[in-house]
Design an enzyme around this catalytic site. Structure first.
Site, PDB file in Angstrom:
ATOM      1  N   GLY A 173       0.814  -1.212   0.000  1.00 56.57           N
ATOM      2  CA  GLY A 173       0.000   0.000   0.000  1.00 56.57           C
ATOM      3  C   GLY A 173       0.846   1.259   0.000  1.00 56.57           C
ATOM      4  N   GLY A 210      -0.745   4.678  -0.779  1.00 56.99           N
ATOM      5  CA  GLY A 210      -1.845   5.170   0.041  1.00 56.99           C
ATOM      6  C   GLY A 210      -1.385   6.192   1.062  1.00 56.99           C
ATOM      7  N   GLY A 245       0.865   4.218   3.745  1.00 61.62           N
ATOM      8  CA  GLY A 245       1.991   3.581   3.080  1.00 61.62           C
ATOM      9  C   GLY A 245       2.979   4.561   2.475  1.00 61.62           C
ATOM     10  CB  SER A 262      -8.649   1.237  11.873  1.00 56.72           C
ATOM     11  OG  SER A 262      -9.611   2.199  12.249  1.00 56.72           O
ATOM     12  CB  SER A 263      -8.777   3.742  16.783  1.00 59.73           C
ATOM     13  OG  SER A 263      -9.346   4.715  15.922  1.00 59.73           O
ATOM     14  CB  CYS A 264     -13.014   1.612  13.537  1.00 62.86           C
ATOM     15  SG  CYS A 264     -12.441   0.396  12.341  1.00 62.86           S
ATOM     16  CE1 TYR A 303     -10.688  -0.757   6.861  1.00 61.46           C
ATOM     17  CE2 TYR A 303     -10.950   0.293   9.012  1.00 61.46           C
ATOM     18  CZ  TYR A 303     -10.187   0.014   7.899  1.00 61.46           C
ATOM     19  OH  TYR A 303      -8.892   0.496   7.816  1.00 61.46           O
ATOM     20  CE  LYS A 326      -7.678  -2.607   8.184  1.00 60.43           C
ATOM     21  NZ  LYS A 326      -6.470  -2.946   7.410  1.00 60.43           N
ATOM     22  N   PRO A 359      -3.617   2.644  14.670  1.00 59.34           N
ATOM     23  CG  PRO A 359      -2.535   3.227  12.718  1.00 59.34           C
ATOM     24  CD  PRO A 359      -3.320   2.118  13.345  1.00 59.34           C
ATOM     25  CB  THR A 360      -6.070   7.755  16.654  1.00 58.33           C
ATOM     26  OG1 THR A 360      -7.341   8.371  16.883  1.00 58.33           O
ATOM     27  CG2 THR A 360      -5.044   8.808  16.252  1.00 58.33           C
ATOM     28  CG  ASN A 361     -10.196   9.297  13.709  1.00 59.60           C
ATOM     29  OD1 ASN A 361     -10.919   8.614  13.018  1.00 59.60           O
ATOM     30  ND2 ASN A 361     -10.432   9.503  14.995  1.00 59.60           N
ATOM     31  CG  LEU A 362      -3.884   7.604  10.715  1.00 57.94           C
ATOM     32  CD1 LEU A 362      -3.221   6.480   9.933  1.00 57.94           C
ATOM     33  CD2 LEU A 362      -2.950   8.140  11.789  1.00 57.94           C
ATOM     34  CG  HIS A 409     -11.533   8.648   6.947  1.00 58.10           C
ATOM     35  ND1 HIS A 409     -10.638   8.082   6.071  1.00 58.10           N
ATOM     36  CD2 HIS A 409     -12.082   7.618   7.629  1.00 58.10           C
ATOM     37  CE1 HIS A 409     -10.641   6.763   6.227  1.00 58.10           C
ATOM     38  NE2 HIS A 409     -11.504   6.453   7.157  1.00 58.10           N
ATOM     39  NE  ARG A 456     -18.966  18.804   3.856  1.00 60.08           N
ATOM     40  CZ  ARG A 456     -18.598  17.964   4.821  1.00 60.08           C
ATOM     41  NH1 ARG A 456     -18.373  18.416   6.047  1.00 60.08           N
ATOM     42  NH2 ARG A 456     -18.476  16.684   4.577  1.00 60.08           N
TER      43      ARG A 456
END
Length: 324
Positions: A22, A25, A28, A119-121, A148, A152, A175-178, A191, A199
Site C-alpha cells: 500500500g 496510500g 503507506g 484502525s482504532s475502529c 471494516y 481489522k 492508529p487513531t484517525n489519520l 474521512h 467542503r
C-alpha cells in the site's frame, strides 16, 4: 503447541529488503518517505494495478520472487462513515483478502518482521475512554463500520496466530484517525477531516453563505498526522515485540465542532456552519490510551494546527489531480 521464539527488537538493517504494502496510500506513502529519509536502500512497492493484493496467486508469486525480509502491511480498503455504511460487504471481503494473502505469503517465504496496521475502529462503540488495548472484543462495535472493524480484528488475531504457530515476531499497531498529504479527499469516500477541508475550501471559493456538516458536531475524535504514524511504525518495528497490538495516537482529542471551526479558520472561510442532525454521529468519543506506546519511548511531533495548515496547502496544490 506454541512455536514462539525469543526475540529482541533492534534497529532494522538499512539494506534489508523492505516491502511496503500500500505504498501509494495515505499511510503507506508516509512510511515509504520515512524509510527513505532513514536511509533504507532496498524498498519494494507495487501499485494496485501492478499487483492486486486480492489476487492470492499473484501475491504468492510476488513474495516468492521478491523475498522481502521486512513487511509493513499498510494496504487496505478504507473510507468514511458513508462508504463503510453503504458497502460493508466490500469492506469486509476485500480487507480480509488483502490481509490473508499478504500474511500467508509472508509466512511461506519466512518474513522475519511484519507490522500489521489496523484502525482504532476495532474497539467497542462505548468503550471506556481513553481506550486501552485491553478493550478489544469487550463490547458491541459501531454499526456504521462494524464490517471494516471485524476485518481489522481478524488481522490482529492472524498476527497473534502466526506468532504462536510459526514463532515469527510479527506485531500489530492500531492508529487513531489519520490525516495529511496523500489523503482521500473524494466527496463520497473520504474521512471526516479531509471531507471538511474540501467542503470549506469549496465554500470559500464559491462564496457559499453556509457549510453543512453531518451530525451534531458533539462527538470527540483524536487526529494523528501520517508522518507521525510513519515515525511510530518504524519505531515499533525497532523497539517493540509482543502479541498484543499497540495503540498509536496523540492521547488528546477535539470535538467535531471544534475541528470544523479550526478548518474553517485555516482555509479562510467566513460563512456560517450548520449541522444536519438527521445524519449519524458515529461513536460518541474515540480517544486512545497511548501509555503503552509512550512506554517504548515514542511521542508525536506534529501539533494539529501545524498539521492542518500543511494538509490544506497540500490539498490546494494537488486538488486538480484528486478523486472527485
Amino acid at each position: 503447541m506454541s512455536a514462539e521464539l525469543e526475540f529482541a527488537p533492534s534497529q532494522l538493517d538499512r539494506g534489508a529488503r523492505v516491502y511496503v504494502a500500500g505504498h501509494r496510500g495515505l499511510v503507506g506513502s508516509a512510511i515509504w518517505r520515512k524509510l527513505e529519509a532513514e536511509g533504507f536502500t532496498s524498498l519494494v512497492g507495487r501499485t494496485s494495478s501492478e499487483l492486486d493484493l486480492r489476487d492470492r496467486a499473484a501475491v504468492f508469486e510476488f513474495f516468492r520472487d521478491e523475498r522481502p525480509e521486512v513487511v509493513f502491511l499498510a494496504a487496505a480498503k478504507v473510507g468514511g462513515i458513508l462508504a463503510n455504511n453503504t458497502y460493508p460487504a466490500d469492506f469486509l471481503s476485500e480487507n480480509l483478502q488483502i490481509q490473508l494473502n499478504v500474511m500467508d505469503a509472508a509466512v511461506e517465504v519466512g518474513v522475519g518482521r511484519l507490522l500489521f496496521l489496523g484502525s482504532s475502529c476495532i474497539y467497542p462503540k462505548f468503550a471506556p475512554q481513553p481506550i486501552a488495548e485491553s478493550a478489544l472484543l469487550n463490547g458491541a462495535l459501531e454499526p456504521t463500520n462494524d464490517a471494516y472493524a471485524i476485518a481489522k480484528i481478524a488481522g490482529i488475531l492472524q498476527v497473534q496466530a502466526v506468532r504462536r504457530q510459526h514463532g515469527l515476531p510479527w506485531i500489530s499497531a492500531m492508529p487513531t484517525n489519520l490525516y495529511g498529504p496523500g489523503d482521500n479527499f473524494s466527496r463520497l469516500g473520504s474521512h471526516v477531516l479531509p471531507a471538511m477541508i474540501r467542503r470549506y475550501e469549496e465554500a470559500r471559493l464559491s462564496g457559499a453563505a453556509a457549510v453543512t456538516n453531518w451530525g451534531t458536531g458533539g462527538p470527540r475524535r483524536e487526529f494523528l498526522h501520517v508522518d507521525d504514524v510513519a515515525s511510530a511504525a518504524l519505531h515499533l518495528m525497532e523497539a517493540y515485540d509482543g502479541a498484543e497490538h499497540v495503540n498509536v495516537g496523540t492521547g488528546t482529542d477535539v470535538s467535531i465542532k471544534e475541528l470544523a471551526e479550526a478548518v474553517a479558520a485555516i482555509v479562510g472561510y467566513e460563512g456560517a456552519t450548520e449541522w444536519d442532525t438527521t445524519k449519524p454521529d458515529g461513536t460518541p468519543q474515540k480517544l486512545l490510551d497511548v501509555s503503552k506506546l509512550k512506554s517504548t519511548g515514542w511521542y508525536p511531533a506534529i501539533e494539529l494546527e501545524q498539521g492542518l495548515k500543511s494538509t490544506v496547502e497540500w490539498f490546494r496544490d494537488n486538488v486538480e489531480d484528486l478523486r472527485q
